[in-house]
Design a protein around this motif. Structure first.
Motif, PDB file in Angstrom:
ATOM      1  N   LYS A  90       0.833  -1.190   0.000  1.00  0.00           N
ATOM      2  CA  LYS A  90       0.000   0.000   0.000  1.00  0.00           C
ATOM      3  C   LYS A  90       0.874   1.249   0.000  1.00  0.00           C
ATOM      4  O   LYS A  90       1.899   1.290   0.676  1.00  0.00           O
ATOM      5  CB  LYS A  90      -0.916   0.015   1.235  1.00  0.00           C
ATOM      6  CG  LYS A  90      -1.828  -1.202   1.364  1.00  0.00           C
ATOM      7  CD  LYS A  90      -2.879  -1.245   0.275  1.00  0.00           C
ATOM      8  CE  LYS A  90      -3.817  -2.423   0.461  1.00  0.00           C
ATOM      9  NZ  LYS A  90      -4.830  -2.513  -0.640  1.00  0.00           N
ATOM     10  N   LEU A  91       0.464   2.256  -0.765  1.00  0.00           N
ATOM     11  CA  LEU A  91       1.160   3.537  -0.744  1.00  0.00           C
ATOM     12  C   LEU A  91       0.655   4.322   0.462  1.00  0.00           C
ATOM     13  O   LEU A  91      -0.503   4.715   0.515  1.00  0.00           O
ATOM     14  CB  LEU A  91       0.898   4.311  -2.035  1.00  0.00           C
ATOM     15  CG  LEU A  91       1.551   5.709  -2.119  1.00  0.00           C
ATOM     16  CD1 LEU A  91       3.066   5.591  -2.069  1.00  0.00           C
ATOM     17  CD2 LEU A  91       1.103   6.425  -3.400  1.00  0.00           C
ATOM     18  N   LEU A  92       1.530   4.534   1.439  1.00  0.00           N
ATOM     19  CA  LEU A  92       1.142   5.213   2.674  1.00  0.00           C
ATOM     20  C   LEU A  92       1.287   6.724   2.576  1.00  0.00           C
ATOM     21  O   LEU A  92       0.502   7.466   3.176  1.00  0.00           O
ATOM     22  CB  LEU A  92       2.005   4.712   3.841  1.00  0.00           C
ATOM     23  CG  LEU A  92       1.941   3.222   4.164  1.00  0.00           C
ATOM     24  CD1 LEU A  92       2.891   2.900   5.297  1.00  0.00           C
ATOM     25  CD2 LEU A  92       0.515   2.823   4.519  1.00  0.00           C
ATOM     26  N   SER A  93       2.306   7.176   1.847  1.00  0.00           N
ATOM     27  CA  SER A  93       2.588   8.610   1.825  1.00  0.00           C
ATOM     28  C   SER A  93       3.437   8.959   0.615  1.00  0.00           C
ATOM     29  O   SER A  93       4.242   8.143   0.147  1.00  0.00           O
ATOM     30  CB  SER A  93       3.329   9.016   3.115  1.00  0.00           C
ATOM     31  OG  SER A  93       3.683  10.377   3.098  1.00  0.00           O
ATOM     32  N   GLY A 125      -1.210  14.641  11.121  1.00  0.00           N
ATOM     33  CA  GLY A 125      -2.340  13.756  10.889  1.00  0.00           C
ATOM     34  C   GLY A 125      -2.128  12.746   9.780  1.00  0.00           C
ATOM     35  O   GLY A 125      -3.078  12.091   9.342  1.00  0.00           O
ATOM     36  N   GLU A 126      -0.883  12.589   9.340  1.00  0.00           N
ATOM     37  CA  GLU A 126      -0.560  11.636   8.281  1.00  0.00           C
ATOM     38  C   GLU A 126       0.053  10.368   8.884  1.00  0.00           C
ATOM     39  O   GLU A 126       0.520  10.387  10.030  1.00  0.00           O
ATOM     40  CB  GLU A 126       0.418  12.269   7.288  1.00  0.00           C
ATOM     41  CG  GLU A 126      -0.130  13.511   6.595  1.00  0.00           C
ATOM     42  CD  GLU A 126       0.913  14.146   5.691  1.00  0.00           C
ATOM     43  OE1 GLU A 126       2.108  13.886   5.912  1.00  0.00           O
ATOM     44  OE2 GLU A 126       0.527  14.907   4.790  1.00  0.00           O
ATOM     45  N   PRO A 127       0.063   9.260   8.153  1.00  0.00           N
ATOM     46  CA  PRO A 127       0.690   8.044   8.682  1.00  0.00           C
ATOM     47  C   PRO A 127       2.142   8.295   9.084  1.00  0.00           C
ATOM     48  O   PRO A 127       2.907   8.885   8.305  1.00  0.00           O
ATOM     49  CB  PRO A 127       0.592   7.067   7.509  1.00  0.00           C
ATOM     50  CG  PRO A 127      -0.574   7.546   6.705  1.00  0.00           C
ATOM     51  CD  PRO A 127      -0.542   9.048   6.816  1.00  0.00           C
ATOM     52  N   ASP A 128       2.497   7.895  10.282  1.00  0.00           N
ATOM     53  CA  ASP A 128       3.865   8.054  10.760  1.00  0.00           C
ATOM     54  C   ASP A 128       4.703   6.915  10.201  1.00  0.00           C
ATOM     55  O   ASP A 128       4.894   5.883  10.843  1.00  0.00           O
ATOM     56  CB  ASP A 128       3.902   8.076  12.287  1.00  0.00           C
ATOM     57  CG  ASP A 128       5.306   8.238  12.838  1.00  0.00           C
ATOM     58  OD1 ASP A 128       6.228   8.519  12.040  1.00  0.00           O
ATOM     59  OD2 ASP A 128       5.494   8.073  14.058  1.00  0.00           O
ATOM     60  N   VAL A 129       5.220   7.104   9.002  1.00  0.00           N
ATOM     61  CA  VAL A 129       5.949   6.042   8.309  1.00  0.00           C
ATOM     62  C   VAL A 129       7.309   5.757   8.952  1.00  0.00           C
ATOM     63  O   VAL A 129       7.977   4.782   8.591  1.00  0.00           O
ATOM     64  CB  VAL A 129       6.149   6.391   6.819  1.00  0.00           C
ATOM     65  CG1 VAL A 129       4.811   6.467   6.110  1.00  0.00           C
ATOM     66  CG2 VAL A 129       6.924   7.696   6.648  1.00  0.00           C
ATOM     67  N   PHE A 130       7.714   6.587   9.911  1.00  0.00           N
ATOM     68  CA  PHE A 130       9.021   6.399  10.548  1.00  0.00           C
ATOM     69  C   PHE A 130       8.933   5.656  11.879  1.00  0.00           C
ATOM     70  O   PHE A 130       9.935   5.496  12.565  1.00  0.00           O
ATOM     71  CB  PHE A 130       9.706   7.754  10.741  1.00  0.00           C
ATOM     72  CG  PHE A 130       9.960   8.486   9.460  1.00  0.00           C
ATOM     73  CD1 PHE A 130      10.961   8.068   8.597  1.00  0.00           C
ATOM     74  CD2 PHE A 130       9.190   9.579   9.094  1.00  0.00           C
ATOM     75  CE1 PHE A 130      11.200   8.730   7.392  1.00  0.00           C
ATOM     76  CE2 PHE A 130       9.416  10.249   7.899  1.00  0.00           C
ATOM     77  CZ  PHE A 130      10.420   9.823   7.039  1.00  0.00           C
ATOM     78  N   SER A 131       7.738   5.215  12.263  1.00  0.00           N
ATOM     79  CA  SER A 131       7.580   4.582  13.569  1.00  0.00           C
ATOM     80  C   SER A 131       7.395   3.073  13.491  1.00  0.00           C
ATOM     81  O   SER A 131       7.190   2.428  14.511  1.00  0.00           O
ATOM     82  CB  SER A 131       6.370   5.184  14.303  1.00  0.00           C
ATOM     83  OG  SER A 131       5.157   4.802  13.668  1.00  0.00           O
ATOM     84  N   VAL A 132       7.469   2.494  12.304  1.00  0.00           N
ATOM     85  CA  VAL A 132       7.262   1.055  12.135  1.00  0.00           C
ATOM     86  C   VAL A 132       8.370   0.472  11.253  1.00  0.00           C
ATOM     87  O   VAL A 132       9.102   1.201  10.579  1.00  0.00           O
ATOM     88  CB  VAL A 132       5.887   0.753  11.486  1.00  0.00           C
ATOM     89  CG1 VAL A 132       4.756   1.121  12.418  1.00  0.00           C
ATOM     90  CG2 VAL A 132       5.743   1.475  10.145  1.00  0.00           C
ATOM     91  N   GLU A 133       8.459  -0.840  11.264  1.00  0.00           N
ATOM     92  CA  GLU A 133       9.406  -1.532  10.396  1.00  0.00           C
ATOM     93  C   GLU A 133       8.719  -1.884   9.077  1.00  0.00           C
ATOM     94  O   GLU A 133       7.521  -1.746   8.925  1.00  0.00           O
ATOM     95  CB  GLU A 133       9.912  -2.792  11.097  1.00  0.00           C
ATOM     96  CG  GLU A 133      10.688  -2.513  12.362  1.00  0.00           C
ATOM     97  CD  GLU A 133      10.951  -3.749  13.190  1.00  0.00           C
ATOM     98  OE1 GLU A 133      12.084  -3.907  13.676  1.00  0.00           O
ATOM     99  OE2 GLU A 133      10.001  -4.548  13.370  1.00  0.00           O
TER     100      GLU A 133
END
Length: 326
Positions: A47-50, A77-85
């Motif tokens: 999925k394209l998150l950002s 308010g956007e997906p925090d793409v830096f907080s997951v693997e």
């Protein structure tokens, strides 16, 4: 790049004891983002998150992952793409898609070998490969090719290799049921494994999860990461780094791998993230001094709250805080 005599015996306390540390993403440059994003979403279910566009510098970043329900929001308010693997970052320098002569370096062709592949782990590798082949996805190695019948390598639109493995293994306790496709690991080749292992374990706090030695082919694989979540295995988790050592390279003073950021470019970097990236970078800088090459140091570049350092082979590693807004 560090000299062959540089080793990393000092353990960074912040890295060793920070439970928030994770291997967040892998960055690959792409020629045509529309084509590549469609490839990963259509054929693999990512999925394209950002998407982030940088007008002044004329490039865009696309962040993708397999479907997940554990991603939080950043302050915008956007997906925090830096907080997951398990994040795949695609970097597009504007205009490359219109240049018929432009080609990405996959990292697997001489004399520019270095980065090897990304790896997706699936529950049923036979079914996955059959579906991909039926949709005319190109392969570097099918399951039926070669001696290893339990792995395959697909090719993305830029020629990057995507290793396909299964996490449903006989005699393995976890996972007990299918857990969906996983962005399992990223592989880079290293010249001196002792030096690289010391760097990733002591400087960045990773743990050695698994070693696989192949005597006949004269190479060894080292898998590192920040641990395996409960109920998973090293094959079904995300955020793993694979170091490949071809025996003998450490004895050649003139040998070096291509880091992906020198011309011709392709592979960009891996990224580690944690709650306090600034404190981590400060401790590394304090304890190691000029043994670590930075480009740039934390918050000293055009983009704030990030840093880039280089490993012993010159591969770039980004360091960012969770919740970073770009």
């Amino acid at each position: 790049m560090s000299s062959d005599n540089t080793y990393y015996p000092i353990k960074i306390e912040k890295a060793s004891h920070d439970p928030t540390l994770l291997l967040n993403h892998t960055c690959l440059r792409v020629k045509d983002p529309a084509r590549t994003v469609e490839f990963y979403t259509k054929y693999f279910g990512m999925k394209l998150l950002s998407r982030k566009d940088f007008q002044e510098a004329e490039f865009s970043l696309y962040f993708l992952s397999f479907p997940r329900d554990n991603i939080s929001k950043n302050r915008d308010g956007e997906p925090d793409v830096f907080s997951v693997e398990g994040i795949l970052e695609l970097t597009h320098n504007w205009g490359t898609e219109k240049d018929s002569d432009f080609k990405i370096n996959s990292g697997n062709e001489e004399p520019y070998r270095g980065f090897g592949h990304i790896c997706f782990s699936v529950s049923d590798i036979n079914k996955t490969c059959e579906e991909l082949e039926s949709q005319d996805v190109k392969f570097k190695k099918r399951l039926s090719d070669g001696r290893q019948k339990d792995i395959a390598f697909a090719l993305d639109p830029d020629g990057y290799w995507i290793e396909l493995i299964t996490y449903s293994r006989e005699g393995q306790e976890y996972p007990k049921r299918p857990v969906g496709n996983k962005f399992n690991h990223t592989m880079v080749r290293v010249k001196n494994p002792n030096r690289s292992l010391e760097f990733y374990q002591n400087v960045l706090g990773m743990k050695l999860l698994r070693t696989s030695e192949h005597e006949n082919a004269k190479f060894t694989l080292y898998f590192l990461g920040y641990g395996v979540p409960k109920g998973n295995s090293v094959f079904s988790c995300e955020g793993v780094l694979e170091l490949t050592h071809n025996w003998g390279t450490e004895d050649d003073p003139n040998f070096e791998y291509h880091n992906g950021n020198s011309e011709p470019q392709g592979y960009g970097h891996i990224c580690i993230s944690c709650d306090d990236a600034g404190a981590l970078c400060k401790e590394i800088e304090t304890k190691y001094g000029d043994k670590i090459q930075w480009s740039p140091k934390f918050s000293q570049g055009k983009m704030k709250n990030i840093a880039f350092l280089k490993d012993p082979d010159g591969y770039s590693i980004e360091v960012v805080p969770h919740g970073l807004v770009v």
